[in-house]
Scaffold this active site. Sequence first.
Site, PDB file in Angstrom:
ATOM      1  N   GLN A  57      33.282  50.397  45.057  1.00 24.67           N
ATOM      2  CA  GLN A  57      33.791  50.421  46.434  1.00 24.67           C
ATOM      3  C   GLN A  57      35.026  51.305  46.599  1.00 24.67           C
ATOM      4  O   GLN A  57      35.170  52.002  47.606  1.00 24.67           O
ATOM      5  CB  GLN A  57      34.085  48.994  46.885  1.00 24.67           C
ATOM      6  CG  GLN A  57      34.238  48.858  48.374  1.00 24.67           C
ATOM      7  CD  GLN A  57      34.222  47.394  48.793  1.00 24.67           C
ATOM      8  OE1 GLN A  57      35.237  46.705  48.701  1.00 24.67           O
ATOM      9  NE2 GLN A  57      33.070  46.924  49.247  1.00 24.67           N
ATOM     10  N   PHE A  58      35.924  51.293  45.637  1.00 25.66           N
ATOM     11  CA  PHE A  58      37.055  52.217  45.558  1.00 25.66           C
ATOM     12  C   PHE A  58      37.177  52.662  44.108  1.00 25.66           C
ATOM     13  O   PHE A  58      36.996  51.847  43.191  1.00 25.66           O
ATOM     14  CB  PHE A  58      38.364  51.556  46.013  1.00 25.66           C
ATOM     15  CG  PHE A  58      38.437  51.284  47.481  1.00 25.66           C
ATOM     16  CD1 PHE A  58      38.989  52.213  48.356  1.00 25.66           C
ATOM     17  CD2 PHE A  58      37.949  50.090  48.009  1.00 25.66           C
ATOM     18  CE1 PHE A  58      39.063  51.959  49.717  1.00 25.66           C
ATOM     19  CE2 PHE A  58      38.012  49.829  49.366  1.00 25.66           C
ATOM     20  CZ  PHE A  58      38.556  50.765  50.225  1.00 25.66           C
ATOM     21  N   ALA A  59      37.505  53.934  43.893  1.00 28.53           N
ATOM     22  CA  ALA A  59      37.627  54.426  42.525  1.00 28.53           C
ATOM     23  C   ALA A  59      38.639  53.630  41.728  1.00 28.53           C
ATOM     24  O   ALA A  59      38.536  53.520  40.497  1.00 28.53           O
ATOM     25  CB  ALA A  59      38.016  55.908  42.537  1.00 28.53           C
ATOM     26  N   ASP A  60      39.614  53.045  42.403  1.00 24.18           N
ATOM     27  CA  ASP A  60      40.638  52.236  41.742  1.00 24.18           C
ATOM     28  C   ASP A  60      40.043  51.046  40.985  1.00 24.18           C
ATOM     29  O   ASP A  60      40.708  50.468  40.114  1.00 24.18           O
ATOM     30  CB  ASP A  60      41.619  51.693  42.787  1.00 24.18           C
ATOM     31  CG  ASP A  60      42.076  52.748  43.771  1.00 24.18           C
ATOM     32  OD1 ASP A  60      41.215  53.294  44.490  1.00 24.18           O
ATOM     33  OD2 ASP A  60      43.281  53.034  43.837  1.00 24.18           O
ATOM     34  N   TYR A  61      38.815  50.670  41.317  1.00 25.31           N
ATOM     35  CA  TYR A  61      38.208  49.466  40.749  1.00 25.31           C
ATOM     36  C   TYR A  61      37.194  49.755  39.649  1.00 25.31           C
ATOM     37  O   TYR A  61      36.438  48.861  39.249  1.00 25.31           O
ATOM     38  CB  TYR A  61      37.514  48.665  41.860  1.00 25.31           C
ATOM     39  CG  TYR A  61      38.429  48.195  42.966  1.00 25.31           C
ATOM     40  CD1 TYR A  61      39.779  47.981  42.732  1.00 25.31           C
ATOM     41  CD2 TYR A  61      37.943  47.968  44.247  1.00 25.31           C
ATOM     42  CE1 TYR A  61      40.624  47.556  43.742  1.00 25.31           C
ATOM     43  CE2 TYR A  61      38.781  47.546  45.273  1.00 25.31           C
ATOM     44  CZ  TYR A  61      40.123  47.346  45.008  1.00 25.31           C
ATOM     45  OH  TYR A  61      40.961  46.926  46.011  1.00 25.31           O
ATOM     46  N   HIS A 105      44.189  51.441  46.396  1.00 27.31           N
ATOM     47  CA  HIS A 105      43.104  52.046  47.167  1.00 27.31           C
ATOM     48  C   HIS A 105      43.324  53.544  47.359  1.00 27.31           C
ATOM     49  O   HIS A 105      42.832  54.134  48.312  1.00 27.31           O
ATOM     50  CB  HIS A 105      42.973  51.387  48.547  1.00 27.31           C
ATOM     51  CG  HIS A 105      42.612  49.939  48.504  1.00 27.31           C
ATOM     52  ND1 HIS A 105      43.555  48.959  48.312  1.00 27.31           N
ATOM     53  CD2 HIS A 105      41.426  49.302  48.612  1.00 27.31           C
ATOM     54  CE1 HIS A 105      42.961  47.766  48.315  1.00 27.31           C
ATOM     55  NE2 HIS A 105      41.670  47.950  48.492  1.00 27.31           N
ATOM     56  N   PRO A 159      37.034  47.816  35.215  1.00 25.57           N
ATOM     57  CA  PRO A 159      36.216  46.809  34.534  1.00 25.57           C
ATOM     58  C   PRO A 159      34.878  47.348  34.020  1.00 25.57           C
ATOM     59  O   PRO A 159      34.246  46.703  33.170  1.00 25.57           O
ATOM     60  CB  PRO A 159      35.991  45.743  35.622  1.00 25.57           C
ATOM     61  CG  PRO A 159      37.138  45.912  36.553  1.00 25.57           C
ATOM     62  CD  PRO A 159      37.404  47.374  36.580  1.00 25.57           C
ATOM     63  N   SER A 163      31.394  42.715  40.663  1.00 26.52           N
ATOM     64  CA  SER A 163      31.449  42.874  39.214  1.00 26.52           C
ATOM     65  C   SER A 163      31.103  44.318  38.882  1.00 26.52           C
ATOM     66  O   SER A 163      29.926  44.674  38.757  1.00 26.52           O
ATOM     67  CB  SER A 163      30.468  41.920  38.520  1.00 26.52           C
ATOM     68  OG  SER A 163      30.372  42.214  37.138  1.00 26.52           O
ATOM     69  N   GLU A 164      32.130  45.153  38.771  1.00 26.42           N
ATOM     70  CA  GLU A 164      31.878  46.565  38.489  1.00 26.42           C
ATOM     71  C   GLU A 164      31.176  46.753  37.141  1.00 26.42           C
ATOM     72  O   GLU A 164      30.297  47.606  36.999  1.00 26.42           O
ATOM     73  CB  GLU A 164      33.197  47.351  38.518  1.00 26.42           C
ATOM     74  CG  GLU A 164      33.784  47.532  39.903  1.00 26.42           C
ATOM     75  CD  GLU A 164      34.441  46.288  40.457  1.00 26.42           C
ATOM     76  OE1 GLU A 164      34.689  46.221  41.682  1.00 26.42           O
ATOM     77  OE2 GLU A 164      34.728  45.364  39.654  1.00 26.42           O
TER      78      GLU A 164
END
Length: 355
Positions: free
Chosen positions: A100-104, A147, A107, A77-78
């Site tokens: 964990q990855f900038a793509d996420y 990713h 949220p 849960s970002e």
Amino acid sequence: MRDIDKDQAAEQASQEAATTPMTMIQALRSAMDVMMERDPNVVVYGQDVGYFGGVFRVTDGLQAKYGKHRAFDAPISEGGIVGTAVGMAAYGLRPVVEIQFADYFYPATDQIVSEAARLRYRSAGDFTSPLTIRMPCGGGIYGGQTHSQSPEAFFTHVCGLRTVMPSNPYDAKGLLIASIENDDPVIFLEPKRLYNGPFDGHHDRPVTSWSKHPLGKVPEGYYTVPLDKAAIFRPGADLTVLTYGTMVWVSEAAALETGIDAEIIDLRTLWPLDLDTIVESVRKTGRCVVVHEATKTSGFGAELAALVQEHCFYHLEAPIERVAGWDTPYPHAQEWAYFPGPDRVGAAFKRAMEA
């Protein structure tokens, strides 16, 4: 100089005397280790960050050394990760959280933009938000569209955030320590392709280790790199390259392969921006090429080009060139067509010189 400043300067000089070869992964881990040892208010958490040590093993060993109350795992849960970090920071802790990855990060946008970045302003200075959000970013690892993103321009657009992207282990450690000590929220972007060695864009060549590069020699203890100062990565006289992250190394390769004497400015901190170093270089060379991996349209390069035009217009001998990722999702099957390699960067150098 105040006595406390003298003590800090002496400590930094002493620590910098002892260096050891480190990858960027090891340098980042060392930065968190140093700060967790110095300041009990520093906590580290995120998805798989505690027991597992992170998907890239950047936090490996921190939980074993400092315990589950200071290095721990979070749910997927970002928004929750950043939201709790804002609260911790307001109450005096200095959380270092990992997306964990900038793509996420999406949220967590409301927590980053509306809460962390605005807290000092909204409280009239009664509260600050001294939190650091680490995000592995960029492509070159066959990660595909989810990713491989480089979302730095999202953050430089937000008042109240500092945005950092190192290009080597030495800077990575010093910048991360400075970020953790800073009272503003810092977005700390880590180019994944540089974790284990410099990358010049030639994916078909053997990987070079950081142990063979001077910037892989990292002080073992405490030191900082200023959050508002660019570095002249490569002095030159023909043109100025404004870049950061992985593209620093690609630009160096392009300069060597074209024979053009490019002065490469590694921004290191995208915001606040070291405009003085940029202006001084462009006024000297009269030509400017902006290089970044992110999508071209509305990328941070557009801001850089506008600033150069605004401050250096009468010194320019050619139009400003931009080299960037294409305006598409990051294509897994066409990784190296999307990734701005030395050929594409070199072609921009030649256009700038021939104009």
